[in-house]
Design a protein around this motif. Structure first.
Motif, mmCIF file in Angstrom:
data_model
loop_
_atom_site.group_PDB
_atom_site.id
_atom_site.type_symbol
_atom_site.label_atom_id
_atom_site.label_comp_id
_atom_site.label_asym_id
_atom_site.label_seq_id
_atom_site.Cartn_x
_atom_site.Cartn_y
_atom_site.Cartn_z
ATOM 1 N N GLU A 2 0.843 -1.183 0.000
ATOM 2 C CA GLU A 2 0.000 0.000 0.000
ATOM 3 C C GLU A 2 0.885 1.242 0.000
ATOM 4 O O GLU A 2 1.798 1.333 0.820
ATOM 5 N N PRO A 3 0.651 2.213 -0.921
ATOM 6 C CA PRO A 3 1.506 3.407 -0.970
ATOM 7 C C PRO A 3 1.019 4.474 0.012
ATOM 8 O O PRO A 3 0.944 5.646 -0.335
ATOM 9 N N TYR A 4 0.661 4.100 1.194
ATOM 10 C CA TYR A 4 0.227 5.030 2.242
ATOM 11 C C TYR A 4 0.380 4.311 3.576
ATOM 12 O O TYR A 4 0.495 3.089 3.630
ATOM 13 N N TRP A 217 -6.779 2.569 -15.573
ATOM 14 C CA TRP A 217 -5.635 1.752 -15.148
ATOM 15 C C TRP A 217 -5.575 0.457 -15.955
ATOM 16 O O TRP A 217 -4.517 0.074 -16.473
ATOM 17 N N SER A 230 -0.200 7.499 -18.924
ATOM 18 C CA SER A 230 -0.564 7.447 -17.508
ATOM 19 C C SER A 230 -2.071 7.211 -17.432
ATOM 20 O O SER A 230 -2.804 7.533 -18.386
ATOM 21 N N GLU A 305 -3.618 8.413 -9.364
ATOM 22 C CA GLU A 305 -2.216 8.159 -8.986
ATOM 23 C C GLU A 305 -1.847 6.721 -9.368
ATOM 24 O O GLU A 305 -2.478 5.766 -8.886
ATOM 25 N N PRO A 306 -0.810 6.535 -10.198
ATOM 26 C CA PRO A 306 -0.494 5.171 -10.647
ATOM 27 C C PRO A 306 -0.192 4.198 -9.494
ATOM 28 O O PRO A 306 -0.625 3.047 -9.536
ATOM 29 N N LEU A 307 0.524 4.650 -8.475
ATOM 30 C CA LEU A 307 0.880 3.718 -7.395
ATOM 31 C C LEU A 307 -0.353 3.260 -6.623
ATOM 32 O O LEU A 307 -0.457 2.107 -6.211
ATOM 33 N N TYR A 308 -1.282 4.186 -6.427
ATOM 34 C CA TYR A 308 -2.536 3.830 -5.746
ATOM 35 C C TYR A 308 -3.308 2.792 -6.567
ATOM 36 O O TYR A 308 -3.753 1.763 -6.058
ATOM 37 N N LYS A 310 -2.217 0.834 -8.964
ATOM 38 C CA LYS A 310 -1.463 -0.418 -9.123
ATOM 39 C C LYS A 310 -1.694 -1.317 -7.909
ATOM 40 O O LYS A 310 -2.029 -2.487 -8.036
ATOM 41 N N GLU A 311 -1.547 -0.745 -6.723
ATOM 42 C CA GLU A 311 -1.710 -1.554 -5.510
ATOM 43 C C GLU A 311 -3.138 -2.065 -5.394
ATOM 44 O O GLU A 311 -3.380 -3.213 -5.019
#
Ligand code: F0G
Length: 452
Positions: A2-4, A217, A230, A305-308, A310-311
């Motif tokens: 998780e990016p958070y 995504w 993106s 947000e790509p990282l959000y 993606k996860e």
């Protein structure tokens, strides 16, 4: 990962099977009659159930509660205009309000609304406005197991036939991602071709954009032409292929409440504004507080947000894979907002007349305190007032909807373990019979009992 990280926590109820058996029976074995205190992991809906970010909370504090022309409105309008490119933007309290306003203004009695798949409130609002729905999912959607990347697509040949035929088509509505169709994405190529057909035949082309970021995504992951884009770029392009959108911001706005209607057609927008004013609120707040508008605007910036993304996509796929390894199949390939379990395959001893999907959803609650929604014959079948199933649904599915930023992987592992426990002895799962079967909005109001 998780990016958070987590700054505020909320305890979740841990209950016993005995307690759950009692509460479930008291509520007529209907998941909608359970309360928050009865549920350990709540996968009933991903709508309005997400966690706010620190920046959204801060935006909420900046909320301006001026009646007309609030600063929150200007911030909301600017974010939506930049994302979508649409000229006329109306906030509404949630997605179905946008649907009601648009269809009431646009559809003439008897006109057809064509979609890849209408969500259930969307269908209801078309019908209330005097329209007739027609779902034209692509043929690939029929095979639940195949790896086809874009099973959310509309059937373009059937769409062209309908547009060229003698019938009066009022609009074409593309649901991205296709919630009623297994949470599957729509490709940009399909959107472009559908858009072109609508232009050719002069029919408005509208997006139901509740999960636009999750669709974007999956496009970056599955459609060659967009691999170096993106998600935000894909989303911007998708909106610009259409003449407007309706959207629930309780999904990809990552807000607890909110929605929008956005259009390019000025005459139609004028009609909609009148209804908005009469039934939701003034055009600069549409049933939302300034705080809500600001939190929606911030959520719309964060959601691509790509990282959000993606996860989120990977953790949903992880849950689907854990379930598969435990012997429980789901609609493939996994989408983002939910896993759609194939209850019919897991529980072949329970006929649709005993509500196979409901039986699995019930067992998930009784065994693990996990709440989810049946998408099978109880919801979609044709049923008499005495509770007899006349026509079953095409599939007996169960939707595990994943709230945004709320559960960690260990919560999902707990769900997978509970499923694995059920899959060890599936024949022990009983069927259900209806004891009350109201004709309208049955899933929310019916009562059932176990067949022992
Ligand atoms: N369109 C789609 C594709 C939806 O999934 C929903 C809601 C709506 C419209 C209506 O939006 O709830 O804000 O009025 N779906 C929720 C769900 C309820 O659980 O899938 P709303």
């Amino acid at each position: 990962m998780e990016p958070y990280r987590i700054k505020v926590v909320e305890p979740i109820p841990i209950t016993t099977r005995e307690y759950r058996e009692r509460r479930y029976a008291e509520g007529g074995c209907n998941q909608f009659n359970l309360t928050a205190d009865d549920v350990t992991i709540d996968l009933l809906s991903d709508s309005g159930t997400g966690a706010l970010s620190a920046e959204q909370q801060a935006a909420g504090m900046r909320g301006d509660e001026t009646y007309a022309g609030a600063r929150s409105w200007a911030r909301f309008r600017d974010v939506v205009a930049e994302l979508t490119g649409y000229e006329h933007i109306f906030p509404v309290h949630q997605g179905r309000a946008a649907e009601r306003i648009l269809f009431t203004s646009l559809l003439k009695p008897g006109q057809i609304s064509i979609s890849n798949t209408h969500f259930d409130t969307t269908r209801a609002n078309v019908e209330i406005a005097g329209g007739v729905i027609r779902d034209l999912p692509c043929p690939e959607a029929k095979d639940l197991d195949s790896d086809e990347p874009f099973k959310g697509n509309i059937d373009l040949a059937a769409l062209e036939a309908a547009l060229a035929g003698p019938e009066d088509v009022g609009l074409v509505l593309m649901t991205i991602t296709n919630n009623g169709g297994g949470g599957q994405p729509v490709s940009m190529s399909n959107l472009k071709k559908a858009s072109k057909l609508c232009r050719k035949y002069g029919v408005p082309f509208i997006l139901d954009a509740a999960r636009f970021a999750e669709n974007a995504w999956l496009v970056t992951q599955r459609e060659d032409k967009y691999r170096d884009h993106s998600p935000r770029e894909v989303a911007e392009k998708a909106f610009r292929l259409a003449d407007g959108c309706v959207a629930s911001l309780k999904k990809d706005g990552i807000a607890h409440i909110g929605g929008m209607l956005a259009l390019n057609d000025t005459a139609l927008a004028k009609q909609c504004e009148l209804l908005l004013l009469a039934t939701e609120g003034f055009r600069t707040y549409g049933g939302l507080s300034g705080r809500d508008l600001d939190m929606c605007a911030q959520g719309l910036l964060e959601v691509t947000e790509p990282l959000y993304l993606k996860e989120r996509a990977e953790s949903t796929a992880y849950l689907a894979e854990c379930a598969r390894q435990a012997g429980v199949d789901s609609v493939q390939p996994a989408g983002v907002h939910a896993v759609y379990l194939n209850a019919g395959r897991l529980l072949p001893h329970i006929p649709p007349s005993q509500f196979t999907g409901h039986a699995l959803a019930s067992e998930l609650y009784l065994a693990g305190g996990i709440r989810c929604a049946e998408l099978g014959s109880l919801y979609l079948g044709e049923i008499t007032e005495d509770g007899e199933l006349i026509t079953p649904a095409p599939y007996e599915l169960v939707r595990l909807a994943i709230p945004r930023r709320v559960y960690t992987r260990s919560h999902l592992e707990y769900v997978a373990e509970t499923l694995a426990g059920i899959a060890k002895n599936p024949e022990q799962v009983p069927g259900y019979r209806l004891t009350e079967a109201p004709a309208m909005l049955r899933p929310f109001r019916c009562r059932l009992e176990k067949i022992t």
